[in-house]
Design a protein around this motif. Structure first.
Motif: not given
Length: 141
Positions: A43-48
Motif C-alpha cells: 500500500t502506497l501513501y503520498s502526502p498532498t
C-alpha cells in the motif's frame, strides 16, 4: 522468480525509492507528476494538499498508476509499475507518523486540515527491467 521472492523484491524497490511518478486521469487523458511515496507492504501513501487538482481528478476517477525505481542508466534497474485505486486518507495517526519537517514548506503542521494522504491500494503490480528479466506480475489474491 517465486511469488514470495517477487513480493519481497517489489517491497524492497518501493521502500527504497521514495520519489516516483503518479498518473491520474484528467479529461480522459493521463496526467503525470512526481510525488513522494511511503509504503506499508504494497500500500502506497503520498502526502498532498486537499485542495489540489489531483484530488479532484481522483474523486472523478480513482484509478491511478505509479512508477517507482529506475534510477541508473536504465541498463539493469528494476522498477515497479503499480496500478491501483486511490482514496483520500485523513487519518491523524498516519499524518503524525509520516510527518516530516520538510513538509512545512506546504503545511502548517501535522494538524493542518489541508494536509492529507493519497492512499493507493494496488490492483496490479509489475516488476520490470530487473537484470534484463522479462516483466513479472505479482499476484494480489
Amino acid at each position: 522468480m517465486k511469488e514470495l521472492e517477487l513480493k519481497e523484491k517489489v517491497i524492497e524497490i518501493i521502500s527504497n525509492h521514495k520519489t516516483g511518478i503518479l498518473a491520474s486521469v484528467e479529461d480522459n487523458k493521463p496526467h503525470c507528476r512526481y510525488m513522494t511515496f511511503y509504503n506499508e507492504e504494497l500500500t502506497l501513501y503520498s502526502p498532498t494538499k486537499k485542495d489540489t487538482e489531483k484530488i479532484a481528478e481522483i474523486e472523478k476517477n480513482p484509478y491511478v498508476s505509479v512508477l517507482l525505481g529506475y534510477e541508473d542508466k536504465g541498463q539493469r534497474d528494476g522498477y515497479v509499475e503499480l496500478l491501483g485505486k486511490a482514496s483520500i486518507n485523513e487519518n491523524q495517526s498516519l499524518k503524525d507518523r509520516l510527518w516530516e519537517e520538510s513538509f512545512k514548506k506546504w503545511f502548517d503542521g501535522p494538524h493542518d486540515p489541508n494536509y492529507v494522504f493519497l492512499e493507493i491500494q494496488p490492483q496490479t503490480v509489475r516488476l520490470l527491467n530487473l537484470e534484463g528479466e522479462p516483466p513479472q506480475e505479482l499476484s494480489l489474491k
